[in-house]
Write an enzyme that holds these catalytic residues in place. Structure first.
Site, PDB file in Angstrom:
ATOM      1  N   GLU A 116       0.945  -1.160  -0.182  1.00  0.00           N
ATOM      2  CA  GLU A 116       0.478  -0.222   0.219  1.00  0.00           C
ATOM      3  C   GLU A 116       1.262   1.239   0.276  1.00  0.00           C
ATOM      4  OE1 GLU A 116      -3.185  -0.239  -1.246  1.00  0.00           O
ATOM      5  OE2 GLU A 116      -3.534  -1.396   0.351  1.00  0.00           O
ATOM      6  N   HIS A 117       0.499   2.200  -0.999  1.00  0.00           N
ATOM      7  CA  HIS A 117       1.188   3.747  -1.642  1.00  0.00           C
ATOM      8  C   HIS A 117       2.247   3.414  -1.363  1.00  0.00           C
ATOM      9  CE1 HIS A 117      -1.776   6.527   1.086  1.00  0.00           C
ATOM     10  NE2 HIS A 117      -1.647   5.746   1.658  1.00  0.00           N
ATOM     11  N   GLY A 168     -12.299   1.510  -0.588  1.00  0.00           N
ATOM     12  CA  GLY A 168     -10.817   1.461  -0.932  1.00  0.00           C
ATOM     13  C   GLY A 168     -10.925   0.239  -1.702  1.00  0.00           C
ATOM     14  N   ASP A 227       3.232   2.063  -5.099  1.00  0.00           N
ATOM     15  CA  ASP A 227       3.038   2.035  -6.031  1.00  0.00           C
ATOM     16  C   ASP A 227       3.867   3.196  -7.039  1.00  0.00           C
ATOM     17  OD1 ASP A 227       0.713   3.752  -5.533  1.00  0.00           O
ATOM     18  OD2 ASP A 227      -0.616   3.238  -6.827  1.00  0.00           O
ATOM     19  N   SER A 274     -11.568   1.241  -5.368  1.00  0.00           N
ATOM     20  CA  SER A 274     -11.067   1.748  -6.572  1.00  0.00           C
ATOM     21  C   SER A 274     -11.733   2.086  -7.870  1.00  0.00           C
ATOM     22  CB  SER A 274     -10.064   1.286  -6.999  1.00  0.00           C
ATOM     23  OG  SER A 274      -8.679   1.103  -6.095  1.00  0.00           O
ATOM     24  N   ASP A 312      -4.159   0.922  -8.718  1.00  0.00           N
ATOM     25  CA  ASP A 312      -5.687   0.804  -8.870  1.00  0.00           C
ATOM     26  C   ASP A 312      -6.339   0.359 -10.555  1.00  0.00           C
ATOM     27  OD1 ASP A 312      -5.858   1.297  -6.123  1.00  0.00           O
ATOM     28  OD2 ASP A 312      -6.893   3.397  -6.807  1.00  0.00           O
TER      29      ASP A 312
END
Length: 386
Positions: A33-34, A122, A36, A124, A171
């Site tokens: 998570e976070h 969350g 990319d 997307s 996403d």
């Protein structure tokens, strides 16, 4: 998703003729998570819910959109330099402009669309919307000449230019490239990816939606990205002989070198990202070995980092994570950008009913509402339905 519901709304709100129906999914992310937008690794999969749109060229220079779930209609010109103000319509407008920039001769069209991705969870829904229209416009007006990767990048550019979220590519990638029954490890720097069959015997993957609003537009998301970029800038200045473009390129030792310069907040955010990079690779190895206990341990470590270092959790998500620990759930963490939304939970079959019952009871007693339970089914990516 009910095809007939979408078709009936399309017929009602336009000229009675039918068009083509397209679908793009939302996504889950097992871990990563976070990472990319920091050039790291992610491990997403498409889900079996998403956005479905019926689209038919109308021979005009006007795009006429009806959002079925919102009961809202917006029209704009294909070549409008400003675009609509309505937030949901800006996603479609942005995709139109990005596909035109890729050489697709987009003409006017009518569209009605609906979604069953839980909003604010969350998962997307915005990427599903972008991917659905990018895939459709490529099919209708571009002879499918635009590559899947360019469809992904068109969705990302739409977020950046027309919505104001400086997101990475995970996403949109998951929505376009997803395959049923498979997760994907994506290297966000090289764009290399690999499919991993995901059929955890004896376990279920379930989301618990906190029903807290998930809003990434504006400063919270972009502030974290700015923190990461600030750390990279300071590390690169100390090592001009090295190519350092994102935190993916940085080591723990280099991060410690700039601790005092960047301050505690930026340091902690970068510390989380470097740890998450390592955790994704550990989870891949664990999945290959069928070691779901290690997968779960890394999920809990990710939650701790997102909550304490990256500071994107909230009281409700931490509470759900604590319940998972108390119930002996194998793994649990925040999923998505944070600031609300879901926890993703890896639960042994024999613990599932107890966990769901306790989560509902305790969360309701504390917050006056039950978390929504979303059982995860890994589905296919963007496609034409009919």
């Amino acid at each position: 998703m009910d095809i007939e519901h979408v078709r009936s709304r399309f017929i009602k709100h336009f000229d009675g003729k039918t068009g083509n129906i397209y679908h793009s999914p939302g996504r889950i992310n097992l871990i990563g998570e976070h990472t990319d937008y920091n050039g790291g690794f992610v491990f997403p999969g498409a889900v079996d819910c998403g956005i479905m749109a019926e689209i038919r060229p109308n021979g005009l220079n006007t795009i006429m959109c009806y959002a079925i779930d919102l009961k809202d209609r917006v029209e704009f010109k294909v070549d409008d330099p400003q675009g609509p103000r309505t937030s949901w319509a800006r996603y479609i407008y942005g995709i139109v402009q990005e596909m035109r920039a890729l050489g697709v001769d987009v003409k006017g069209f009518n569209t009605a669309f609906s979604g069953d991705v839980p909003l604010g969870a969350g998962m997307s829904s915005s990427a599903a919307l972008e991917s659905c229209f990018a895939f459709a416009l490529n099919d209708l007006f571009g002879d499918n000449k635009v590559s899947k990767w360019d469809l992904v990048l068109a969705g990302q550019a739409t977020e950046h230019k027309y919505v104001g979220v400086n997101c990475g590519i995970m996403d949109q990638f998951a929505s376009v490239f997803g395959q049923a029954g498979k997760l994907m490890r994506l290297d966000c720097r090289s764009r290399e990816f690999e499919y991993f069959p995901f059929d955890p015997k004896g376990y279920k993957l379930v989301l618990l939606n906190s029903c807290v609003k998930h809003e990434l537009v504006g400063s919270p998301y972009n502030d974290r990205r700015n923190s990461c970029e600030n750390v990279v800038k300071h590390i690169a200045a100390k090592h001009p002989d090295l190519t350092i473009e994102t935190l993916r390129d940085c080591t723990w030792e280099q991060l410690d070198e700039v601790h005092a310069e960047v301050g505690e907040e930026d340091y902690k955010r970068a510390k989380y990202v470097l740890g998450e990079k390592d955790r994704v690779l550990a989870v891949c190895d664990a999945l290959v070995a069928g070691d779901y206990e290690t997968v779960g341990q890394k999920m809990y470590e990710t939650h701790e980092g997102l909550s304490k270092d990256y500071d994107v959790s909230c009281e409700e998500l931490d509470f759900l994570n604590d319940i998972a620990k108390e119930c002996g759930v194998t793994g649990s963490r925040i999923m998505g950008g944070g600031f609300g939304g879901c926890t993703i939970n890896l639960v042994k079959d024999e613990l599932y009913d107890k966990f769901i019952a306790e989560a509902k009871e305790k969360y309701s007693a504390k917050y006056g509402k039950e978390p929504k339970v979303i059982d995860v089914v890994i589905g296919d990516g963007s496609r034409r339905i009919c």
